[in-house]
Every structure is written in structure tokens, then in C-alpha cells.
Write a protein that holds these residues in place. Structure first.
Motif, PDB file in Angstrom:
ATOM      1  N   GLY A  28     -50.131 -25.068  50.485  1.00 50.82           N
ATOM      2  CA  GLY A  28     -50.400 -26.174  49.564  1.00 50.82           C
ATOM      3  C   GLY A  28     -51.059 -25.702  48.278  1.00 50.82           C
ATOM      4  N   VAL A  29     -52.010 -24.768  48.429  1.00 47.89           N
ATOM      5  CA  VAL A  29     -52.691 -24.234  47.239  1.00 47.89           C
ATOM      6  C   VAL A  29     -51.689 -23.531  46.324  1.00 47.89           C
ATOM      7  CG1 VAL A  29     -54.355 -22.512  46.431  1.00 47.89           C
ATOM      8  CG2 VAL A  29     -54.938 -24.014  48.352  1.00 47.89           C
ATOM      9  N   LEU A  30     -50.819 -22.708  46.927  1.00 52.89           N
ATOM     10  CA  LEU A  30     -49.833 -21.987  46.112  1.00 52.89           C
ATOM     11  C   LEU A  30     -48.878 -22.957  45.421  1.00 52.89           C
ATOM     12  CD1 LEU A  30     -48.955 -18.839  48.240  1.00 52.89           C
ATOM     13  CD2 LEU A  30     -50.224 -18.944  46.094  1.00 52.89           C
ATOM     14  N   ASN A  31     -48.533 -24.044  46.126  1.00 47.72           N
ATOM     15  CA  ASN A  31     -47.677 -25.045  45.491  1.00 47.72           C
ATOM     16  C   ASN A  31     -48.363 -25.640  44.265  1.00 47.72           C
ATOM     17  OD1 ASN A  31     -45.879 -24.586  47.489  1.00 47.72           O
ATOM     18  ND2 ASN A  31     -45.971 -26.631  48.410  1.00 47.72           N
ATOM     19  N   MET A  32     -49.661 -25.907  44.430  1.00 51.24           N
ATOM     20  CA  MET A  32     -50.417 -26.487  43.324  1.00 51.24           C
ATOM     21  C   MET A  32     -50.491 -25.487  42.159  1.00 51.24           C
ATOM     22  SD  MET A  32     -51.434 -29.309  42.555  1.00 51.24           S
ATOM     23  CE  MET A  32     -51.344 -30.298  44.008  1.00 51.24           C
TER      24      MET A  32
END
Lengths: 317, 253
Positions: A28-32
Motif C-alpha cells: 500500500g505504501v509503495l502504491n501511494m
């Protein structure tokens, strides 16, 4: 050349990350980070290449996002079918609001663009046209379908988002290395001289705004379909500040710098979650130190070297 | 054949009439030197001609067209290029990229053709690079193409400004104090350069304080004082004109 080989090895490895056990949270962090990278790359056209201090980019992100959400939830458009409309809506809005303020310089432009993002957010809160759902926003945005493949899981969005980052970098790099990109560079360096040498500065400034906004609109579509729920709170002034910071910190005008900036500004604070609110204090201090010791950013753009046609001993392909 | 004609140009700043009714004609193939004491309004005339500032009154015709209301970039497209009194290069970018700025107005590629690297866009880039290199070679600094423009020696920066202006394929080149800050050797080379520009069928108009230089390089001189044109003609006549002598040297009462 070793840099290039490293890159060729690193890219597939990076795209395999969600399947290498990083977990849903870091996915999720990488997507953000990727989503902010797309936005920051688009802001880089305006702020980095053309040198216009624009701190309202979240406004165009919001317009694209809402256009996709409204068309999808109310009229049943597939998510990807909303892309052209969302992009066009954001681009058109940008050109309309930028046209009367385009002659402003530096800090003055900055202040007006802050106004733009607030106007858009407040309009959304007040359920403008009865379409935006007020403070609660829009829920139940559909999932995108790509050639029959329905994107639902975080790792699917990882591929979509980072694929878009890659595409953006490729296209914007080509744009930078062209008549259009050079025109923006001349404007950034000295708008009066650029005009005096034959560059239609007003048109190019507006075009830069338009392209940056269209791209932010695209990012909005991805965001809406990933989150499924969008509300005015996601498009605040603070988002615009973060994007501004990414570009300036990373090195305005350099794509790799902008990418690095996205990791530092969006990714790094996640590492220090444990420190709660004091992390913002460190963040602020780090930014101040940057502005004093390295105001050009971590990776400032390098002087471009042009391959020459053969008669000048070069190898222009 | 008249290339440029100024008709009763007026421009005031506040209460000061910087240009007070100047009329002047420049023929194709001329080298016209605009001279006069500091503050006479020479640079204001140049700024009016290039569209940098609009006149309060009067008209400018270039190559048969009225320039009223045109933006500077449109005037460049018509074939009128300039250099600046205080050098205005793009100091941080390369010498070659500076010259490419001059090529800009003769190119047409837009966003989409750059995104997709269309063959037409690549051909255009190639010929622009070719053109830019030719101009750098013409002014004699092709070997410095990779350097940042701001890092060049002063004389080379002046040459680069000329190369950048020439890359826009002008019919008329307007030079604002091209020899300013140059040493004797550089000034001599500049004379050769102006002769070569003229040989390319480009008309030249220049402001210059170095009277010896401007007398040699120009075939016509226009003298300004306090915003007005006080004399105009071949250098030999101007040299003997009592009003010019008075403007430059003053007279005994």
C-alpha cells in the motif's frame, strides 16, 4: 553504462516486489509513493521545467478523480473509459483558471494557485451541481478492467500505478528533449529573453499547465478506482504542498530527482510511524537544512548534451 | 527597397519623453548605426521596434507590415531578431541549446509529435541542430557548444547572442551595443562578423558608443539626442554636422 545495466536488473526486481513477501501494508505504501510520483512528475512539467510556482496541483487531481467517480457511479462508465474525459476536464479547468493569472511571477502565482485548490475543495464540500456528494464524497467507485483483467488487489494496482510511472517518465523525458520542452526551459531561465527570441511564452506556459493537469486528472482516475471512495478531504491544500515539496526537494526538472523525492516525502515518514507526530518536526528540520545547503534539490537536472548530425562528427540517430 | 520604417514614434515614461517623434527608414542591405549620448532614447527605439514595449503613438512598418499590437515573438517570426545591451543569454544551459532557442520560431513540432517521436519531429530536430551548429561555426564558437553559456568569456557571450539571433533566420538584425565591453582585437573581429552577416543578405541596425567602430562598420548613421533624431546620413556627412558635434562635444558660449 554500468548504471544502465543496474537499471535493467533493478526494474524487473522492483516490479516483482509485491510477490516477494513485502506484505499488504508496504504494498500500500509503495502504491501511494507511485501515485504521488505520477502527480509529482506531472507537476514537474509546470514547476520544474517551466519554473512556474504552482502549489494547487491537488485541484486538478481532484477534478480528474471526481470526473471518473461521477461517470462511473452515476452513468455506469467503465473506469478506463473515463480517462479521456477526466483528463480533458482537468486540463480544461487548468487552462481556464490559469489564463488570467499566467502573467504572474513567482510568489504571486503561488498564492493564487493555493486559492485554486481551496476553491475546488470547498466547492466539492458544498456538493457543487449536486454531483459530488458533499463532505462524504462518492462511494462505490468500480474497479478498473484491463483487457478482461479486473484489478482488485493492492498488487494489481501496484502494477498499474508503477506502469503508469514508467510511462510518464518515458513520455515526459521525450517531451523535455524536444522543441516544447526547450521552450519551457527558456521560459524558466529568462521569460523576457525567451519571448524576445521567438517563443510564445503565454501559450507555452498555458500548455504546460494543461499537460500537467491532464496527467494529474489521469492520476485521479487511478486513485478513485483504487480507493473506491473519494472525498474532499483527500484533495486538500496539504496534498499540494507535499507535491510541491517532492519536486523541489528531489530536484526540479529532473525526473529521477522527482522519483527520489516521492520516496523520501511519502515513503520515508512511513518508516518512522512509531515516532508519531514528532516525525513532522524532523521532516521540517530536514527540509530547512536542504534549502540552506542544497537549494537546487538532491538531484538537480544536468546540462543536456545533444547528439549532433553526422556532418558535425556526431551520431544523431 | 525599404525594409523598416519608423513613422513619428513617441514613447514617454512618466513625464519623460524618451522617444519624441522619431521617423527613420532602413533600406535592405544597410548597416545603420544609431548613435547619441547616453539617455538619448536609442535603446527605447530598439525596444519599440522589437515589440518589447508598445509605442504611445506612431507606427512601425517592417517588410510591408504594420507591427502595431504584435507580441515580440510574432515580430521575431516576421524576421526581426535582436541582441541585448546587457547580455541576456540563458546562462545555465549549454551554448548549443541557447542557439536552438533561435531555431524555435522556425519549427513546428508540438506535444504529441514529441511524445511519439514522429519521423517529422526527428527530422526537424536534426535540421535545427544542423542549423544551430552552422550559426555557432559562423560566429566561431562551435567548439564551445557543450559549455554553459554563462561560463563563456565576455566576447564569446556577445557572439553567442548574435548566433542565437541569426538562428531565427532574420531579415533584419538589431544589435544593441555589440562592441560594448570588447577589447580592440574582439572589436576588429566583430567588424568582420558584421560584414559576413551583411553578405548573407541580412540588414543590420546597431547602437554603438565606439564612434570609430560605428563609423567604419555603418553605411548610414542616425544621431539621437533627447529623444529626437537630430541628424541622419552617411558617416562622412555626420562627422561634419555641427549639430552632431554640438551634441557630442558641446560648444563654447
Amino acid at each position: 553504462m554500468p548504471g544502465k545495466i543496474g537499471l535493467i536488473l533493478a526494474i524487473p526486481l522492483f516490479f516483482a516486489l509485491p510477490w516477494l513477501g513485502i506484505g499488504a501494508y508496504w504494498n500500500g505504501v509503495l502504491n501511494m509513493v507511485g501515485l504521488y510520483a505520477i502527480l509529482a512528475l506531472s507537476l514537474n512539467v509546470i514547476l520544474g521545467h517551466a519554473g512556474m510556482f504552482h502549489m494547487g496541483h491537488a485541484a486538478f487531481f481532484a477534478i480528474g478523480s471526481y470526473a471518473a467517480a461521477i461517470l462511473n457511479t452515476r452513468y455506469g462508465w467503465p473506469i478506463f473509459a473515463t480517462l479521456p474525459v477526466a483528463g480533458a476536464a482537468a486540463g480544461l479547468a487548468a487552462i481556464l483558471v490559469a489564463a488570467p493569472i499566467i502573467h504572474l511571477r513567482g510568489d504571486y502565482l503561488l498564492m493564487v494557485t493555493i486559492g485554486i485548490v481551496e476553491i475546488v475543495r470547498i466547492a466539492l464540500v458544498n456538493d457543487v451541481l449536486g454531483l459530488t456528494g458533499g463532505p462524504n464524497g462518492i462511494v462505490g467507485v468500480g474497479r478498473p478492467v484491463l483487457f478482461g483483467w479486473r484489478l482488485t488487489r493492492p498488487e494489481h494496482f501496484f502494477l498499474l500505478i508503477w506502469g503508469t510511472v514508467g510511462l510518464s517518465m518515458l513520455l515526459f523525458n521525450r517531451l523535455e528533449d524536444s522543441r516544447f520542452g526547450r521552450a519551457l526551459k527558456y521560459i524558466r531561465e529568462d521569460a523576457t529573453a525567451a519571448e524576445g527570441m521567438g517563443v510564445d511564452t503565454v501559450r507555452y506556459k498555458l500548455a504546460a499547465f494543461g499537460i500537467g493537469a491532464v496527467w494529474a486528472g489521469f492520476a485521479g482516475v487511478i486513485y478513485a478506482s483504487q480507493m473506491r471512495t473519494i472525498s474532499p478531504a483527500s484533495f486538500s491544500y496539504w496534498e499540494s504542498v507535499l507535491l510541491f515539496m517532492i519536486v523541489i526537494l528531489g530536484g526540479s526538472g529532473n525526473q529521477w530527482g522527482v522519483l527520489l523525492g516521492s520516496f523520501l516525502v511519502i515513503g520515508l515518514p512511513e518508516l518512522f510511524r512509531g515516532l508519531q507526530d514528532t516525525r513532522l518536526l524532523f521532516f521540517g528540520a530536514a527540509l530547512m537544512a536542504m534549502m540552506i545547503f542544497r537549494p537546487q534539490g538532491l538531484l538537480p537536472p544536468r546540462r543536456r548534451d545533444y547528439p549532433l548530425p553526422e556532418r558535425w562528427g556526431g551520431k544523431y540517430r | 527597397m525599404i525594409l523598416l520604417s519608423l513613422k513619428n514614434l513617441v514613447k514617454s515614461f512618466g513625464g519623460l519623453a524618451a522617444v519624441a517623434g522619431v521617423s527613420l527608414e532602413v533600406n535592405r542591405g544597410d548597416v545603420v548605426g544609431l548613435i547619441g549620448p547616453n539617455g538619448a532614447g536609442k535603446t527605447t527605439v530598439f525596444n519599440l521596434v522589437t515589440g518589447a514595449i508598445p509605442p504611445d503613438d506612431g507606427n512601425i512598418f517592417f517588410d510591408g507590415r504594420n507591427l502595431a499590437g504584435l507580441a515580440p515573438h510574432q515580430i521575431v517570426r516576421l524576421g526581426l531578431a535582436r541582441t541585448y545591451q546587457t547580455i541576456r543569454l540563458f546562462p545555465k544551459i549549454s551554448v548549443l541549446e541557447n542557439v536552438l532557442c533561435g531555431c524555435h520560431c522556425r519549427m513546428r513540432s508540438g506535444v504529441l509529435s514529441s511524445f511519439f517521436r514522429l519521423p517529422a519531429q526527428r527530422r526537424e530536430e536534426r535540421s535545427a541542430l544542423d542549423r544551430a551548429m552552422e550559426e555557432l561555426e559562423f560566429v566561431g564558437i562551435a567548439d564551445k557548444r557543450r559549455l554553459a553559456a554563462g561560463g563563456l568569456a565576455y566576447g564569446d557571450q556577445r557572439r553567442l547572442e548574435i548566433a542565437r539571433a541569426l538562428a531565427s533566420e532574420p531579415k533584419l538584425l538589431v544589435l544593441d551595443e555589440p562592441a560594448g565591453g570588447m577589447n580592440e582585437q574582439e572589436t576588429m573581429e566583430l567588424r568582420g562578423l558584421i560584414a559576413a552577416i551583411l553578405a548573407r543578405d541580412i540588414t543590420v541596425m546597431l547602437i554603438e558608443h565606439d564612434i570609430g567602430f560605428v563609423m567604419r562598420v555603418s553605411n548610414r548613421l542616425a544621431v539621437m539626442e533627447n529623444g529626437a533624431l537630430i541628424a541622419e546620413g552617411p558617416p562622412g556627412e555626420i562627422r561634419r554636422d555641427p549639430r552632431v558635434i554640438e551634441a557630442y562635444l558641446g560648444v563654447d558660449d
